[in-house]
Motif scaffolding. Structure first.
Motif, PDB file in Angstrom:
ATOM      1  N   ARG A   2       0.843  -1.194   0.000  1.00 34.40           N
ATOM      2  CA  ARG A   2       0.000   0.000   0.000  1.00 34.40           C
ATOM      3  C   ARG A   2       0.878   1.244   0.000  1.00 34.40           C
ATOM      4  O   ARG A   2       2.039   1.189   0.406  1.00 34.40           O
ATOM      5  N   ILE A   3       0.303   2.361  -0.424  1.00 32.48           N
ATOM      6  CA  ILE A   3       0.996   3.651  -0.410  1.00 32.48           C
ATOM      7  C   ILE A   3       0.229   4.589   0.505  1.00 32.48           C
ATOM      8  O   ILE A   3      -0.991   4.712   0.396  1.00 32.48           O
ATOM      9  N   SER A  37       1.560   9.254 -11.140  1.00 32.60           N
ATOM     10  CA  SER A  37       2.065   8.125 -11.917  1.00 32.60           C
ATOM     11  C   SER A  37       3.389   7.631 -11.324  1.00 32.60           C
ATOM     12  O   SER A  37       3.608   6.427 -11.181  1.00 32.60           O
ATOM     13  N   SER A  38       4.254   8.575 -10.970  1.00 33.16           N
ATOM     14  CA  SER A  38       5.528   8.205 -10.342  1.00 33.16           C
ATOM     15  C   SER A  38       5.298   7.539  -8.988  1.00 33.16           C
ATOM     16  O   SER A  38       5.933   6.531  -8.668  1.00 33.16           O
ATOM     17  N   ILE A  39       4.391   8.106  -8.199  1.00 35.55           N
ATOM     18  CA  ILE A  39       4.087   7.526  -6.888  1.00 35.55           C
ATOM     19  C   ILE A  39       3.533   6.114  -7.051  1.00 35.55           C
ATOM     20  O   ILE A  39       3.952   5.191  -6.346  1.00 35.55           O
ATOM     21  N   ASP A  40       2.613   5.921  -7.986  1.00 34.63           N
ATOM     22  CA  ASP A  40       2.046   4.586  -8.217  1.00 34.63           C
ATOM     23  C   ASP A  40       3.115   3.577  -8.637  1.00 34.63           C
ATOM     24  O   ASP A  40       3.039   2.401  -8.283  1.00 34.63           O
ATOM     25  N   ARG A  58      14.764   8.650  -2.565  1.00 37.57           N
ATOM     26  CA  ARG A  58      14.330   9.766  -3.402  1.00 37.57           C
ATOM     27  C   ARG A  58      14.088   9.280  -4.821  1.00 37.57           C
ATOM     28  O   ARG A  58      14.993   8.776  -5.477  1.00 37.57           O
ATOM     29  N   MET A  59      12.852   9.467  -5.282  1.00 38.98           N
ATOM     30  CA  MET A  59      12.506   9.163  -6.665  1.00 38.98           C
ATOM     31  C   MET A  59      12.285  10.491  -7.388  1.00 38.98           C
ATOM     32  O   MET A  59      11.488  11.318  -6.937  1.00 38.98           O
ATOM     33  N   ILE A  68      10.231  12.770  -4.971  1.00 34.91           N
ATOM     34  CA  ILE A  68       9.352  12.128  -4.010  1.00 34.91           C
ATOM     35  C   ILE A  68      10.256  11.476  -2.966  1.00 34.91           C
ATOM     36  O   ILE A  68      11.076  10.619  -3.306  1.00 34.91           O
ATOM     37  N   TYR A  69      10.144  11.918  -1.735  1.00 38.45           N
ATOM     38  CA  TYR A  69      10.932  11.361  -0.641  1.00 38.45           C
ATOM     39  C   TYR A  69      10.054  10.386   0.123  1.00 38.45           C
ATOM     40  O   TYR A  69       8.962  10.742   0.566  1.00 38.45           O
ATOM     41  N   TYR A  70      10.525   9.148   0.264  1.00 39.53           N
ATOM     42  CA  TYR A  70       9.695   8.121   0.869  1.00 39.53           C
ATOM     43  C   TYR A  70      10.534   7.145   1.685  1.00 39.53           C
ATOM     44  O   TYR A  70      11.760   7.095   1.586  1.00 39.53           O
TER      45      TYR A  70
END
Length: 98
Positions: A2-3, A37-40, A58-59, A68-70
């Motif tokens: 999950r996100i 789209s990047s997050i998915d 980092r994406m 996107i920092y995750y």
């Protein structure tokens, strides 16, 4: 997998949308489509990006100058921030440490 998108990251996306929508109507929507789209895609590609500030992956967005920092565990990908990479790196570091 999950996100989960934090409130800060959601606000980052809204801020980015507003900025690009002010530049030209419709670009804000394209911004959101591109970033989501990047997050998915993290469901497939999480954990292969370079780590920054010790614990955040980092994406980079392919279309906009945003990152996107995750982080993640075995079940969830946590989106902490979605930031413009043209900002001062010190600001980005402080933002992620808060």
């Amino acid at each position: 997998m999950r996100i989960k998108i934090s409130e800060d990251a959601s606000q980052d996306l809204i801020n980015g949308y507003n900025f690009y929508e002010e530049q030209e109507p419709g670009v804000g929507e394209y911004f959101l489509d591109s970033l989501f789209s990047s997050i998915d895609s993290l469901v497939l590609y999480y954990g292969i990006q370079q780590k920054f500030f010790g614990k955040y992956f980092r994406m980079l967005s392919r279309t906009f100058p945003y990152a996107i920092y995750y982080s993640h565990d075995e079940e969830v990908i946590y989106i902490h921030s979605v930031l413009d990479v043209r900002q001062n790196p010190t600001f980005i570091k402080h933002r992620l440490e808060d």
